[in-house]
Design an enzyme around this catalytic site. Structure first.
Site, PDB file in Angstrom:
ATOM      1  N   PHE A 186      -3.573 -35.483 -11.846  1.00 26.84           N
ATOM      2  CA  PHE A 186      -3.986 -36.427 -10.703  1.00 26.84           C
ATOM      3  C   PHE A 186      -4.885 -35.791  -9.804  1.00 26.84           C
ATOM      4  CE2 PHE A 186      -3.840 -38.169  -6.575  1.00 26.84           C
ATOM      5  CZ  PHE A 186      -4.011 -39.583  -6.526  1.00 26.84           C
TER       6      PHE A 186
ATOM      7  N   ASP B 232      -6.254 -26.679  -9.115  1.00 27.34           N
ATOM      8  CA  ASP B 232      -6.190 -27.866  -8.017  1.00 27.34           C
ATOM      9  C   ASP B 232      -4.890 -27.718  -7.107  1.00 27.34           C
ATOM     10  OD1 ASP B 232      -5.602 -30.025  -6.448  1.00 27.34           O
ATOM     11  OD2 ASP B 232      -6.336 -31.401  -8.396  1.00 27.34           O
TER      12      ASP B 232
ATOM     13  N   LYS C 195      -5.303 -31.306   1.942  1.00 26.46           N
ATOM     14  CA  LYS C 195      -3.857 -31.886   2.576  1.00 26.46           C
ATOM     15  C   LYS C 195      -3.278 -30.785   3.454  1.00 26.46           C
ATOM     16  CE  LYS C 195      -2.215 -34.546  -1.527  1.00 26.46           C
ATOM     17  NZ  LYS C 195      -2.682 -35.814  -0.896  1.00 26.46           N
TER      18      LYS C 195
END
Length: 413
Positions: free
Chosen positions: A149, A234, A263
């Site tokens: 994801f 990531d 984030k």
């Protein structure tokens, strides 16, 4: 019918109804309407309090309303919030210098959302492949992992293995090859002369907090270095303290060519993301080849710099590591009592609920009635990722609520 269909009183019900009438139905949120938050706790419009065990998918690693981050944001709001990159601003230089130092690199591409960082990393890898490695134009390929994801943009969902993310959105961007996650041999077999990068989550978050074998990331690093391929990590969810280290890569002793961050970099206040690497890679991009009106804006840079200041002390990494051991020890005791397996590192856990007992969604709905906010994924898995500022006693209490929910479900069978 939802197991908490009677929970919402009129204020919550009216706000949910208003939202549902005017927003695209791309989410299926739990029926909690948050009005205020502080630390690891949120309060809804009726005044009910909940322990936040999701932390906005790790965007709120440092808790809601952290005073240092709020102070940085408020101070910058009174000065200047946006200049665009057409001009310099006095916050960007100090921010990118601090972030590069934190990552042990020397260059940063500032962006906004996590998926923008992923897209930027892909562009850098392709440009590096053509301009440095010597791949023929239009032939570059990137290796990704099944179950990944990396965001919701068209390019990214094109190499997702989730049919919900892909179905009905093609045609997709070519140039990606998917291999099983955790299988270094399969990854190497997929590499050819046109491969420019391997893009991997050190821990797969959306897939259910999947932690690869201990030798996987070191093998990826060795293979990519030997085959002259970039290793892109990531760390948008796994990085910045979540797993008990600044980066999950630190926990396994590897240094990728590029970090993708987001984030928590914005402290839960503003969207901030970045690609971080060395000049011999990121420096392949020239003026006008990439950009963002909001990327590197003064407000984002001020908050991001304050976030880095928190991480530089090492306090949050140590707290996540210590509390994570406590969390996983408590969760492991639930295996065989409605839980099939527990995975994770630091303050991050994926919990597989026995599907004969309940779905992950049903468990999360019952947790809401007990004042705990968690999120399900892939049917029977729930995720816990509380803010790192969570108190140990509150963490214990959250696990007790999960145990009580499982007992209730078992008694009802």
């Amino acid at each position: 019918m939802s197991v908490i269909s009677g929970l919402s009183t009129s204020a919550s019900a009216q706000l949910i109804e208003l939202e549902d009438a005017h927003i695209a139905h791309t989410y299926h949120p739990l029926p909690v309407v948050v009005a205020t938050a502080q630390g690891a706790w949120v309060t809804d419009v009726e005044g009910r309090k909940y322990l936040d065990c999701l932390a906005a998918y790790s965007a709120v690693n440092f808790g809601h309303g952290h005073p240092a981050l709020i102070a940085a944001a408020k101070a910058q709001l009174d000065r200047v919030t946006l200049t665009s990159r057409a001009f310099h601003n006095d916050q960007l230089g100090p921010f990118v210098a601090a972030l590069a130092k934190l990552a042990g690199k020397d260059m940063v591409i500032p962006m906004n959302t996590g998926t923008e960082a992923v897209e930027s990393g892909i562009k850098v890898a392709r440009a590096w492949g053509y301009r440095v490695k010597g791949v023929e134009p239009e032939n570059a390929n990137i290796i990704v992992a099944e179950g990944n994801f990396h965001g919701r943009t068209i390019t990214v969902v094109g190499f997702s293995s989730d049919p919900v993310a892909r179905h009905g959105f093609g045609p997709f961007t070519p140039g990606f090859r998917s291999v099983p996650y955790g299988d270094a041999a399969a990854l190497e077999a997929a590499i050819d002369d046109n491969t420019v990068a391997v893009l991997i989550e050190p821990i797969q978050g959306e897939a259910g907090i999947l932690v690869p074998p201990a030798d996987y990331l070191p093998a990826v690093r060795e293979i990519t270095a030997r085959r002259n391929v970039l290793f892109i990590a990531d760390e948008i969810q796994s990085g910045l303290g979540r797993t008990g280290a600044t980066f999950q890569c630190d926990n396994v002793g590897v240094v990728p060519d590029l970090y993708l961050l987001g984030k928590a970099l914005g402290g839960g206040i503003v969207p901030v993301s970045a690609v971080v690497g060395n000049a011999d890679i990121i420096g392949v991009l020239g003026s006008g080849e990439h950009g963002s009106t909001f990327g590197g804006n003064p407000l984002a840079a001020a908050v991001g710099r304050a976030v880095i200041g928190l991480l530089e002390t090492g306090e949050f990494q140590e707290r996540s590591r210590t509390l994570g051991l406590r969390l996983h020890a408590s969760l492991d005791r639930l295996v065989g009592k409605g839980v099939l397996a527990v995975r994770g590192v630091g303050l991050w856990a994926g919990i597989d609920i026995d599907p004969e007992l309940a779905t992950g969604r049903e468990v999360c709905e019952l947790l809401v009635t007990r004042g705990v906010l968690a999120k399900d994924t892939h049917g029977s898995t729930i995720r816990l990722a509380p803010p790192i500022v969570v108190e140990a006693a509150d963490l214990d209490w959250a696990v007790e609520q999960l145990e009580a929910v499982l007992q209730e479900l078992a008694a009802a069978r």
